[in-house]
Enzyme design. Structure first.
Site: not given
Ligand code: ADP
Ligand code: MG
Length: 623
Positions: A30, A93, A191, A213
């Site tokens: 992850d 990211k 994800e 999330d």
């Protein structure tokens, strides 16, 4: 490289093949905006591996570059950030696959950038230029090395998770980072799908799930559906600038106001407030009240801070997650009552207030048996285990969804959508275009991604030119443009003039990502591989590519061999034989290209057949 679509099965689905099955250790990763984790399946159960100095499983996604010397990754880099702010990169990211002049880059950034030449973002850190791909590779490399230390075994392969909304460039950048870190990326996995896999939701026959999330800097919601053993992401939504860091900021703001700090407040004081806010917030998951103590530059706070007080501060932020959830449900054509479950993902969903909010929003108790920090990495490990091992009964075929529509520029700067957003991938679609001028000899193909109508508002992915259109009156030429999106979400576009068969094709490698040459150069330069034979690595990759093409071609011959004349078939079989005999990198590349060439026409015939089948029996309304 031009890859023909022979692997397209009826209906346009690609077979997902893994020629490297059964070798080496494969982990799930992850790669998070705030924290990254690595997990492995052992004895049938996934577990996260220790990557922190203290045996913890979270590696803060922070890299500090130093003049000379290896970069520092993880908690030391995060906690030391105030001492070396200019050399410390966090949240990289957000910049993956983005160009320096991307409006999103400019909006998000407090970093020092090196030149905006329209290519990938480059940060200035540690006296050098660093791309987001390189910084991500440092994080992946640290994960790999620490996992290897924990296991005393080499880690060679990984399934890396990406947000469901990541576009082509962002996915490509993530793959490049994996390669730079010395990992073979088996697959990019979205994800939410990973989270559902960790819960073993694939084991139940059917079901529709929402994945909520809330991480450090981003909020994502996805609607997943499992039908007949196929996982589909039906809809996605979220807020790219909403997360636990914002909770920290509003709490820190309250502290600053209480101390009557000047605006802007001194940096050291702001930092002290943010760190205190984060610690207090996390502790308030279990405690109802925690002491807060700040003493910086003559300003101080020393008092109890209650969960109720924190919840009042963050309530408006939590509330902001409601609209994207409702929209995603609506996109999927569902109401909360249609769901079979809601999964909590991300560190911020530990907060009782967030959990309660989700419960009310979806009108049910969310699943949270698995640590919401770890659930994505655990699911990625499950998928890595499936992809690297022998095929077993009941393994799930994972399908993701395209985050943004893909289309073409047509006359007047208007975008014609070819594949609508939220289409399940892998997928393909073909549309026929025609010429607008008499005798027009060529056609420009401009590939775009986005939801807006005008070219200027969408993101340009690639341009190429189809030449050799025969002289025909305007509107008489027929050019079939085919979009194919593979299981990793990467796009290939082919244009073919039907009367002559003239064909042009590109595998979309966005110009603001890294070129193949750049990645190869980085591979060469990387200290990690200095002692290794880069050539051998490239050969291995060429071999994998060749094997993919070979397996796909053999499958195509078995299934659709009747589309070929005896001569055509012989030519393809000869090309297969020389590919099998190829030894060097050069030979493998040449033979792959030759097979590619030999199967091109065959691929188009198969495509036509597949499309014919896919459309057969469907109502016009469906199209
Ligand atoms: P990302 O997916 O962005 O990498 P994570 O899922 O690791 O992020 O979440 C990180 C966020 O979770 C941080 O803002 C952190 O403060 C927050 N967090 C971690 N533990 C808790 C907790 N117990 N209560 C509230 N927030 C928490
Ligand atoms: Mg995350």
């Amino acid at each position: 490289m031009i890859t023909p679509p022979p692997a397209a099965a009826p209906g346009g689905l690609l077979q997902i093949l893994d020629p490297m099955a059964g070798r080496g250790l494969a982990v799930g990763i992850d790669l998070g905006t705030t924290n990254s984790l690595v997990a492995l399946v052992e004895n049938g159960r996934p577990r996260c591996l220790p990557v922190d100095e203290d045996g913890g499983v979270l590696l803060p996604s922070v890299v500090r570059y130093r003049d000379g010397g290896d970069p520092v990754v993880g908690r030391r880099a995060r906690d030391g950030a105030p001492l070396a702010p200019a050399d410390t990169l966090a949240s990289v990211k957000r910049f993956m696959g983005r160009s320096a002049d991307d409006p999103e880059t400019r909006r998000l950034s407090t970093w020092r950038f090196a030149g905006g030449d329209g290519r990938s973002v480059r940060f200035l850190a540690g006296g050098r230029q660093v791309t987001p791909v390189e910084a991500s590779a440092e994080i992946l490399r640290a994960l790999r090395r620490r996992a290897e230390a924990a296991l005393s075994r080499r880690v060679e392969k990984a399934v890396i998770t990406v947000p469901a909304y990541f576009d082509d460039a962002q996915r490509q950048a993530t793959k490049d980072a994996g390669r730079l870190a010395g990992l073979e990326v088996l697959r990019l996995l979205s994800e939410p799908t990973a989270a559902a896999l960790a819960y073993g939701l694939d084991k139940g026959a059917q079901g529709t799930f929402a994945v909520y999330d809330l991480g450090g800097g981003t909020f994502d919601v996805s609607i997943l559906q499992l039908v007949e053993g196929i996982f589909q992401v039906k809809a996605i939504g979220g807020d790219s600038v909403l997360g636990g860091d914002d909770f920290d900021r509003v709490i820190a703001q309250a502290f600053l106001a209480e101390m009557a700090a000047p605006s802007p407040a001194p940096e050291a004081l702001v930092h002290a407030c943010l760190v205190t806010a984060r610690r207090a917030k996390e502790a308030l998951t279990l405690a109802r009240e925690v002491p807060v103590k700040i003493d910086s530059g003559g300003r101080r706070i020393d008092r109890a801070f209650s969960r109720a007080e924190m919840e009042r501060l963050i309530a408006p932020l939590v509330e902001r997650t409601a609209a994207p959830c409702r929209r995603a449900l609506a996109d999927a054509g569902l109401t909360p009552a249609d769901l079979d479950g809601v999964i909590l993902v991300g560190g911020s969903t530990r907060a009782p207030a967030v959990r309660e909010f989700v419960r009310r929003l979806f009108d049910r108790e969310p699943l949270h048996d698995i640590d919401p920090d770890q659930v994505v990495a655990l699911g990625a490990a499950v998928q890595a285990d499936i992809l690297s091992g022998p095929r077993r009964q009941g393994d799930v075929l994972l399908l993701d969804v395209l985050p943004l529509s893909l289309g073409l520029e047509t006359m007047g700067g208007v975008v014609e959508k070819i594949i609508p957003r939220n289409s399940t991938i892998p997928t393909s679609a073909t549309q026929i275009f025609t010429t607008f001028a008499d005798g027009q000899p060529a056609m420009d193909v401009h590939v775009l991604q986005g939801e807006r109508e005008l070219v200027a508002d969408c993101r340009s992915l690639a341009r190429f030119r189809l030449e050799g259109i025969p002289p025909l009156p305007a509107g008489n030429a027929r050019v079939a443009v085919t979009f194919q999106v593979d299981a990793d979400g990467l796009l290939q576009v082919t244009a073919r003039e039907e009367s002559t068969g003239v064909t042009q094709s590109v595998t979309v490698k966005p110009s603001h990502g890294l070129s193949d040459e750049e990645v190869e150069r980085m591979l060469r330069e990387s200290i990690e591989h200095a002692g290794e034979d880069v050539q051998a690595r490239l050969s291995a990759e060429a071999r994998v590519e060749a094997d993919r093409l070979r397996v796909a071609t053999e499958g195509a011959l078995a299934g659709d061999g009747d589309l070929l004349s005896a001569g055509e078939r012989a030519r393809i079989e000869a090309a297969l034989a020389s590919l099998a005999a190829a030894e060097s990198l050069e030979q493998t590349r040449e033979a792959t290209a030759a097979l590619d060439e030999a199967t091109r026409e065959f691929a188009h015939r198969r495509m036509d057949r597949a499309i014919g089948r896919a459309f057969a029996g469907r109502k016009v309304d469906d199209l």
